[in-house]
Design a protein around this motif. Sequence first.
Motif, short mmCIF file in Angstrom:
data_model
loop_
_atom_site.label_atom_id
_atom_site.label_comp_id
_atom_site.label_asym_id
_atom_site.label_seq_id
_atom_site.Cartn_x
_atom_site.Cartn_y
_atom_site.Cartn_z
N SER A 237 -23.82 -14.07 35.14
CA SER A 237 -23.32 -13.79 33.79
C SER A 237 -24.29 -14.16 32.68
O SER A 237 -24.07 -15.08 31.91
CB SER A 237 -22.00 -14.53 33.57
OG SER A 237 -21.44 -14.20 32.32
N GLY A 238 -25.40 -13.44 32.62
CA GLY A 238 -26.34 -13.64 31.52
C GLY A 238 -27.45 -14.63 31.79
O GLY A 238 -28.39 -14.73 31.00
N GLY B 185 -23.95 -4.93 33.04
CA GLY B 185 -24.06 -5.10 31.60
C GLY B 185 -23.00 -4.33 30.83
O GLY B 185 -22.41 -4.84 29.87
N VAL C 298 -22.41 -8.34 28.72
CA VAL C 298 -23.48 -9.34 28.70
C VAL C 298 -24.69 -8.76 29.41
O VAL C 298 -24.63 -8.50 30.62
CB VAL C 298 -23.04 -10.64 29.39
CG1 VAL C 298 -24.18 -11.67 29.35
CG2 VAL C 298 -21.79 -11.20 28.74
N VAL D 19 -27.97 -8.26 31.53
CA VAL D 19 -28.54 -9.03 32.65
C VAL D 19 -29.96 -9.43 32.28
O VAL D 19 -30.77 -8.59 31.86
CB VAL D 19 -28.54 -8.19 33.94
CG1 VAL D 19 -29.27 -8.94 35.05
CG2 VAL D 19 -27.11 -7.87 34.35
N GLU D 20 -30.25 -10.74 32.42
CA GLU D 20 -31.62 -11.22 32.19
C GLU D 20 -32.37 -11.09 33.51
O GLU D 20 -32.28 -11.95 34.39
CB GLU D 20 -31.61 -12.66 31.71
CG GLU D 20 -33.00 -13.14 31.29
CD GLU D 20 -33.01 -14.55 30.71
OE1 GLU D 20 -34.06 -15.21 30.79
OE2 GLU D 20 -31.96 -14.98 30.20
#
Length: 888
Positions: free
Chosen positions: A623-624, A705, A710, A712-713
């Motif tokens: 989650s991010g 996403g 949120v 995604v990194e």
Amino acid sequence: MAKWVYTFGGGAAEGGIALVESLGAKGAGLAEMSALGLPVPPGFTITTEICQHYLANGHAFPEELTRQVAAALDGIGHVAERRFGDCDNPLLVSVRSGAAVSMPGMMDTVLNLGLNDQTVEGLARVSGDRRFAFDSYRRFIQMYGDVVLGLDHSAFEERLEDYKLANGLAFDSDLSADDWRAVCDIFKGLVVEELDEAFPQAPEAQLWGAIRAVIGSWNNPRAVVYRRINGISGEAGTAVTIQAMVFGNLGESSATGVAFTRHPSTGEKVLWGEFLPNAQGEDVVAGTRTPQDLTERARAETGSELPSLESSMPEVFATFSAVCAQLERHHRDVLDLEFTVERGRLWMLQARPAKRTIRAALKTAVDMAHEGLITKSEAVARIEPRTLDQLLHPTIDPDASSDIFARGLPASPGAASGTVVFSSEEAETARTQGRKVILVRVETSPEDVHGMHAARGILTTRGGMTSHAAVVARGMGKPCVSGAGQIRVDFHAGTMTAGGRTIRRGDTITIDGGTGQVLVGAVPLREPELSGAFAELMGWADEIRTLKIRTNVDTPADARAARGFGAEGIGLCRTEHMFFDARRITVVREMILAETEAARADALDKLLPMQRSDFAALFEIMSGLPVTIRLLDPPLHEFLPKGEPEIAELAAAMGVAPARIRARTQALAEANPMLGHRGVRLAISFPEIVEMQVRAILEAALAVGDETGVPVELEIMVPLIAAKAELDLVGARIRQAEEIVRKLHGRAPAFQFGTMIELPRAALAAGELAKSASFFSFGTNDLTQTTFGISRDDAAPYLNSYLALGLLPHDPFASLDEEGVGELIRIACERGRATRPDIKIGVCGEHGGDPASIHFFAGINLDYVSCSPFRVPIARLAAAQAALSTKA
């Protein structure tokens, strides 16, 4: 003139805690108590430097040491008003080891030294108790014979049992003064029989023999094993403390005991321990007699009918309680105390930081911070990161049904199941075979330390809460049930019986070190909840550290566990681990065995949604938080069937002849797969695999996403790079896959592109690689292999020899080799940052969960370390301690 001897006693001391490295924990603690004016028998400590000198110089002492020891011995006699070797008023001494880091029970001790055929008569007259005098003499002969002369302890026990049987005596307490005198003669005769020389009568010769033996015990097998298990240096050596004897075996108004200023298992702020009336200290830890509780509360909780020290000696107990409180305030720590009561007078024999369970250590650190005894930073610094692993072990599921075989004392918390073994050798063999065992002994001794380390848990039929098994198990974080007296062990038959039932070697049992229960079979266990003091202290650690902690995971279950342990992202997702799932391995094998690009594309089309689903699950859980995904790394032959049954099964599934699969497997085989067709080399040879994986990654990131809102990194990592040209070629193919996603979906998610540095050339070429890579992640497992030229899968036979011979300070696969591998990492960081100042740099090898390695990584300002889920709490705490050491 060098000073090698430091005296204490009579309300004064020449040393203290500040000199712990020279005086050892025992000597420093005694000196500190003496300086505080507490009742400490006078003595002196020979420094650890003498141990180092003795072992390095052919077992020779400096000439000046003899004079210093003689002068200190006279000083003891002056304070104690006795004289060493005097036949009328003899001074007796104990000779004890004491390293700077406590090693309970691992080295040797000699008590009652100075007794001989003449001084024993003087002791009898002075004490007014002839039985006591000859009981002390036989103890001395037995202990000296074992520790100094090298005779087997059991040989003396056998002679004593023969004497009791011949004279109709059941217990040691039945023997009279004349009986003990006769036993002394028997013991001295045993020495003559075995060694062809008389038992030494000269007290001075006895003293130097004991000093040599105690120093020599620094390198006995059990001490060496204990240091290796606990990461203690073998260079420091042990101090030797010589102290006037006080006697807890001088009748019912005398006693000896062990105490902790707070409960060593729970951390509760209560005085806790055990004592024995009319006994010497060795009787308590040996487990040969049933100890009694110190307090009335403890007596009530254990249901003991034996009186507590609080009720039987109330004045002594009150004095002792006040001393405990004073010492804890002074040391600002939980203390392990030894004491003796000689005819109603309290004497303190030890004060050192207590060995305790990690649960107790966390609670006491947090409580002491709240009490204002220590700061939050000191609380964080006080916990050994590796010991957090003890909290991650399961406990008995309270909802599970269980069959209680026997009960003992809850000596070390936690629960474990395993098959029964009755010797340490069996336990160690089982561990090498991957079997989980419970070590069952009547009582453990220091010689069992390797078996205790190998076992999942320890069960003894004798011994109390401060017995050897209990203390060592707590230090190791192993569940232990001690003193299960209803169990009868038959080592020859390989059985243990209780209540008319029998359990045999190889049968499965479960022990619960929290309740003392021994259960039949494998009982369901429950994972612990990491809350309370643990959560609070970890919160303090997170406030202090600057190094981020990520995790190495490949499955949703591991990712959830890692988040629960505080992971701040994924530093390594090994995509190949997903391929081994039973539902998709056949498709992977179809892809590998494909003889045309079209056939391979068909298999990859089947794999695409599977991989996409895998990545989506991880993105949702994180989650991010940043997620680093490594493209396919291992050689393709690792996915192929190994035996004929698997080959036949795959051939039937694919509708091809087994010979075709066999031929392809042989064609892909490599002489040295570690350096073979893997990593970036696969991506270059099979670009279609890269395309499939990148599509799956990017499409999963888009979907998650959109669903969560949120972004995604995302970080995509190429493994085993050696040159920039390789990285650029694969990078171009990753961008091509990105364009496919953009065309299909009208957009593509942002991501960072980087590489895993696992080869020395990559470390040296980091400046060039940083022109293309926006992040580096050091794969320290392979970087260690390629730097040393060692395959860790095959290294055990000779690596263990290297460690035993001191050719390597530690296993380089467990803790980073800072001089070689560490230097390559340092060079890569400097060169990479020179090219790209904002480059992100982390570690994804298992060194990322090793506290010593984390200190190094923090020292060169890495951004994060990544480790397996269950090492995340260890890494969080180690990172905080690294930050504290940098500030200091």
